[in-house]
Design a protein around this motif. Structure first.
Motif, PDB file in Angstrom:
ATOM      1  N   SER A 404       0.841  -1.199   0.000  1.00 54.67           N
ATOM      2  CA  SER A 404       0.000   0.000   0.000  1.00 54.67           C
ATOM      3  C   SER A 404       0.871   1.242   0.000  1.00 54.67           C
ATOM      4  O   SER A 404       2.104   1.163  -0.015  1.00 54.67           O
ATOM      5  N   PHE A 405       0.219   2.405   0.063  1.00 57.07           N
ATOM      6  CA  PHE A 405       0.965   3.664   0.184  1.00 57.07           C
ATOM      7  C   PHE A 405       1.734   3.713   1.499  1.00 57.07           C
ATOM      8  O   PHE A 405       2.672   4.494   1.650  1.00 57.07           O
ATOM      9  N   GLY A 406       1.357   2.870   2.467  1.00 60.97           N
ATOM     10  CA  GLY A 406       2.049   2.822   3.749  1.00 60.97           C
ATOM     11  C   GLY A 406       3.122   1.759   3.835  1.00 60.97           C
ATOM     12  O   GLY A 406       3.767   1.618   4.872  1.00 60.97           O
ATOM     13  N   THR A 407       3.341   1.008   2.755  1.00 59.60           N
ATOM     14  CA  THR A 407       4.349  -0.063   2.732  1.00 59.60           C
ATOM     15  C   THR A 407       5.677   0.505   2.264  1.00 59.60           C
ATOM     16  O   THR A 407       5.733   1.231   1.273  1.00 59.60           O
ATOM     17  N   ASP A 408       6.740   0.176   2.950  1.00 63.59           N
ATOM     18  CA  ASP A 408       8.053   0.679   2.553  1.00 63.59           C
ATOM     19  C   ASP A 408       8.611  -0.117   1.387  1.00 63.59           C
ATOM     20  O   ASP A 408       8.311  -1.297   1.208  1.00 63.59           O
ATOM     21  N   GLU A 409       9.465   0.526   0.617  1.00 60.96           N
ATOM     22  CA  GLU A 409      10.055  -0.123  -0.562  1.00 60.96           C
ATOM     23  C   GLU A 409      10.898  -1.334  -0.190  1.00 60.96           C
ATOM     24  O   GLU A 409      11.048  -2.261  -0.996  1.00 60.96           O
ATOM     25  N   ILE A 410      11.437  -1.378   1.023  1.00 61.38           N
ATOM     26  CA  ILE A 410      12.278  -2.508   1.418  1.00 61.38           C
ATOM     27  C   ILE A 410      11.441  -3.773   1.604  1.00 61.38           C
ATOM     28  O   ILE A 410      11.956  -4.890   1.597  1.00 61.38           O
ATOM     29  N   VAL A 411      10.122  -3.589   1.749  1.00 62.99           N
ATOM     30  CA  VAL A 411       9.192  -4.702   1.915  1.00 62.99           C
ATOM     31  C   VAL A 411       8.490  -5.042   0.602  1.00 62.99           C
ATOM     32  O   VAL A 411       8.157  -6.206   0.342  1.00 62.99           O
ATOM     33  N   ALA A 412       8.268  -4.042  -0.233  1.00 65.21           N
ATOM     34  CA  ALA A 412       7.354  -4.173  -1.379  1.00 65.21           C
ATOM     35  C   ALA A 412       7.977  -4.886  -2.579  1.00 65.21           C
ATOM     36  O   ALA A 412       7.978  -4.379  -3.694  1.00 65.21           O
ATOM     37  N   ARG A 413       8.491  -6.085  -2.334  1.00 65.96           N
ATOM     38  CA  ARG A 413       8.991  -6.891  -3.440  1.00 65.96           C
ATOM     39  C   ARG A 413       7.823  -7.440  -4.258  1.00 65.96           C
ATOM     40  O   ARG A 413       6.711  -7.607  -3.751  1.00 65.96           O
ATOM     41  N   GLY A 414       8.107  -7.789  -5.504  1.00 66.25           N
ATOM     42  CA  GLY A 414       7.092  -8.442  -6.308  1.00 66.25           C
ATOM     43  C   GLY A 414       6.728  -9.817  -5.798  1.00 66.25           C
ATOM     44  O   GLY A 414       5.700 -10.387  -6.169  1.00 66.25           O
ATOM     45  N   THR A 415       7.566 -10.369  -4.901  1.00 68.77           N
ATOM     46  CA  THR A 415       7.320 -11.695  -4.333  1.00 68.77           C
ATOM     47  C   THR A 415       6.722 -11.636  -2.932  1.00 68.77           C
ATOM     48  O   THR A 415       6.342 -12.680  -2.386  1.00 68.77           O
ATOM     49  N   PHE A 416       6.643 -10.451  -2.343  1.00 71.90           N
ATOM     50  CA  PHE A 416       6.227 -10.345  -0.937  1.00 71.90           C
ATOM     51  C   PHE A 416       4.778 -10.781  -0.756  1.00 71.90           C
ATOM     52  O   PHE A 416       3.901 -10.404  -1.534  1.00 71.90           O
ATOM     53  N   ARG A 417       4.531 -11.553   0.300  1.00 74.25           N
ATOM     54  CA  ARG A 417       3.202 -12.094   0.568  1.00 74.25           C
ATOM     55  C   ARG A 417       2.686 -11.573   1.909  1.00 74.25           C
ATOM     56  O   ARG A 417       3.338 -11.705   2.936  1.00 74.25           O
ATOM     57  N   ASN A 418       1.490 -11.003   1.869  1.00 73.74           N
ATOM     58  CA  ASN A 418       0.816 -10.544   3.077  1.00 73.74           C
ATOM     59  C   ASN A 418      -0.463 -11.353   3.234  1.00 73.74           C
ATOM     60  O   ASN A 418      -1.009 -11.855   2.252  1.00 73.74           O
ATOM     61  N   TRP A 419      -0.948 -11.459   4.446  1.00 71.68           N
ATOM     62  CA  TRP A 419      -2.157 -12.248   4.679  1.00 71.68           C
ATOM     63  C   TRP A 419      -2.942 -11.645   5.841  1.00 71.68           C
ATOM     64  O   TRP A 419      -2.393 -10.981   6.716  1.00 71.68           O
ATOM     65  N   ASP A 420      -4.243 -11.860   5.832  1.00 72.27           N
ATOM     66  CA  ASP A 420      -5.079 -11.396   6.944  1.00 72.27           C
ATOM     67  C   ASP A 420      -6.403 -12.143   6.919  1.00 72.27           C
ATOM     68  O   ASP A 420      -6.739 -12.810   5.935  1.00 72.27           O
ATOM     69  N   TYR A 421      -7.142 -11.997   8.012  1.00 73.82           N
ATOM     70  CA  TYR A 421      -8.470 -12.584   8.073  1.00 73.82           C
ATOM     71  C   TYR A 421      -9.377 -11.928   7.030  1.00 73.82           C
ATOM     72  O   TYR A 421      -9.257 -10.720   6.766  1.00 73.82           O
ATOM     73  N   PRO A 422     -10.310 -12.678   6.441  1.00 75.79           N
ATOM     74  CA  PRO A 422     -11.158 -12.110   5.387  1.00 75.79           C
ATOM     75  C   PRO A 422     -12.122 -11.026   5.862  1.00 75.79           C
ATOM     76  O   PRO A 422     -12.722 -10.343   5.036  1.00 75.79           O
ATOM     77  N   ILE A 423     -12.248 -10.823   7.178  1.00 74.14           N
ATOM     78  CA  ILE A 423     -13.139  -9.775   7.686  1.00 74.14           C
ATOM     79  C   ILE A 423     -12.413  -8.467   7.948  1.00 74.14           C
ATOM     80  O   ILE A 423     -13.052  -7.460   8.274  1.00 74.14           O
TER      81      ILE A 423
END
Length: 443
Positions: A404-423
């Motif tokens: 997102s706009f709040g994600t740093d470039e050091i994290v925002a790889r094309g391979t980076f995976r984030n996850w969360d509850y569907p709610i």
């Protein structure tokens, strides 16, 4: 730059790590200094920790991994380890713990950082997987940046006068086409070469993707508003059984932070109440809302494989890129990252960040829900601890990609995976749609 770390001398690597540590701490300080003591210790939502807990947790993780483990030094505050163990106490319960106060927290993280910099001055970047290419330092930098984004989400949930400011993002533009046909093929998903990639991104493995059509850009507020005003939240035909049950239980009628007043749709953004910007990607929707909109639009959500294929595959060369635009790290011309702007950029704002097929804004602006559950890649190995990924695998979590706009470039790889509850809706998440191609589109 991180994929080139193995090419740096030890001193160059030390300097790079020190710069990343300083940059991440500068952001943490900005987010915590922006509010007063009461706001630091208050729980703004039961979904979130008090800001002061995140701040001390950042320091505690740095102490555990870099001071004690990598450095072999004596503990700074061993007595607080349990307080700041994310698995020991639920977020809702953390305000009742005997946490360090703001002044003590600031003193603690400074003391830890001083010792970390001394460790950095003396460590040899070889001899174990944890320190090869400064992996442990990279893990801690990313950990701090991830908590910075969490703290930014807490800022969105706080009430009161605005305390954060940032310039507006670049203007959008009209897209030549709303959808892109992706021809499909075999690509290399994940990575085995990014030195700071985390365990769930590994290893790289071939994946075959059938042809599909994907939206050129994320779904906008204006497009989503049509779903809202068309009765989408009142019609169970668009919702999965679990989604409809959640809509009724939570009384959802629109994305979080939207409000209808005197016939106008408004949103609240970091304390600012403003007219809903129709050209920005929709944000603060849960997986079920994204899924329902896609069905209403005659589409579906992309799978995680389809998302990464669109973001990384170059059909002209058959190569799998690091990013949609190529292998160079993100610049301000490519993507909206790092809290540079406190909002998603309008649709079409980053033509330089497009993939070879013309898919845009895949990195930055908003996390994008996919239809996939959080599963390990073939050959997955937990490293350096089970609690980063292994304990979360299964059907409870849905995958988000892109940053997102709040994600740093050091994290925002094309391979980076984030996850969360569907709610979950407090995160900076939106989506784009996909669909199966029609026969005539395949020629």
């Amino acid at each position: 730059m991180t994929h080139q770390l193995s090419e740096l001398t030890a001193e160059e690597l030390r300097a790079f790590v020190a710069a990343q540590l300083e940059r991440s701490r500068g952001r943490t300080v900005q987010l915590t200094d922006a509010v007063d003591t009461d706001d630091l210790v208050r729980q703004h939502s039961r979904l979130m920790s008090p800001l002061v807990w995140d701040y001390a947790h950042i320091g505690n993780q740095e102490e555990l991994w870099l001071v004690r483990d990598v450095g072999g030094r004596e503990p700074v505050r061993q007595d607080i380890d349990e307080l700041y163990d994310a698995f020991m106490h639920a977020r809702a319960d953390r305000p009742s713990l005997p946490l360090l106060g703001p002044a003590e927290t600031r003193q603690y993280v400074v003391e830890v950082r001083d010792k970390v910099l001394d460790v950095l001055d003396h460590v040899k970047f070889q001899g174990s997987e944890l320190i090869d290419n400064a992996f442990a330092f990279g893990m801690i930098v990313q950990h701090e940046q991830q908590h910075d984004e969490t703290m930014l989400a807490t800022h969105q949930l706080r009430t009161g006068a605005p305390v954060l400011d940032a310039p507006a993002p670049p203007p959008g533009r009209r897209l030549a086409t709303p959808e892109v046909l992706v021809p499909g093929g075999v690509f290399e998903m994940g990575t085995s070469i990014e030195p700071w990639a985390l365990d769930n991104e590994r290893p790289a493995h071939p994946v075959h993707v059938a042809p599909y059509v994907i939206d050129t850009a994320p779904v906008s507020n204006g497009d989503y508003l049509k779903f809202v005003t068309g009765g989408g939240y009142q019609d169970p035909q668009w919702w999965s059984e679990a989604g409809w049950a959640h809509v009724q239980k939570a009384s959802l009628v629109a994305p979080r932070f939207w409000e209808l007043e005197d016939g106008n749709w408004l949103r609240t953004r970091f304390g600012h109440r403003e007219l809903l910007p129709l050209d920005e990607p929709v944000m603060h929707v849960c997986f079920y809302e994204a899924e329902a909109y896609a069905k209403w639009a005659g589409k579906r959500l992309p799978t995680e494989e389809e998302w990464e294929f669109a973001a990384r595959y170059d059909p002209a060369t058959g190569r799998t890129r690091r990013f949609p635009w190529g292998d160079e790290s993100p610049g301000p011309q490519h993507a909206n990252l790092g809290q540079r702007h406190l909002r998603p950029a309008p649709v079409g704002a980053y033509p330089a960040g497009a993939s070879p097929l013309g898919v845009e804004q895949l990195i930055g602006d908003i996390w994008e829900w996919t239809s996939s559950d959080f599963k390990p890649y073939p050959g997955f190995r937990a490293f350096p601890y089970d609690e980063y990924s292994l304990v979360f695998f299964g059907t409870d979590y849905k995958m988000l990609r892109g940053g997102s706009f709040g994600t740093d470039e050091i994290v925002a790889r094309g391979t980076f995976r984030n996850w969360d509850y569907p709610i979950r809706r407090q995160i900076f998440a939106g989506f784009r749609c996909a669909r199966d191609p029609r026969p005539e589109e395949l020629g």
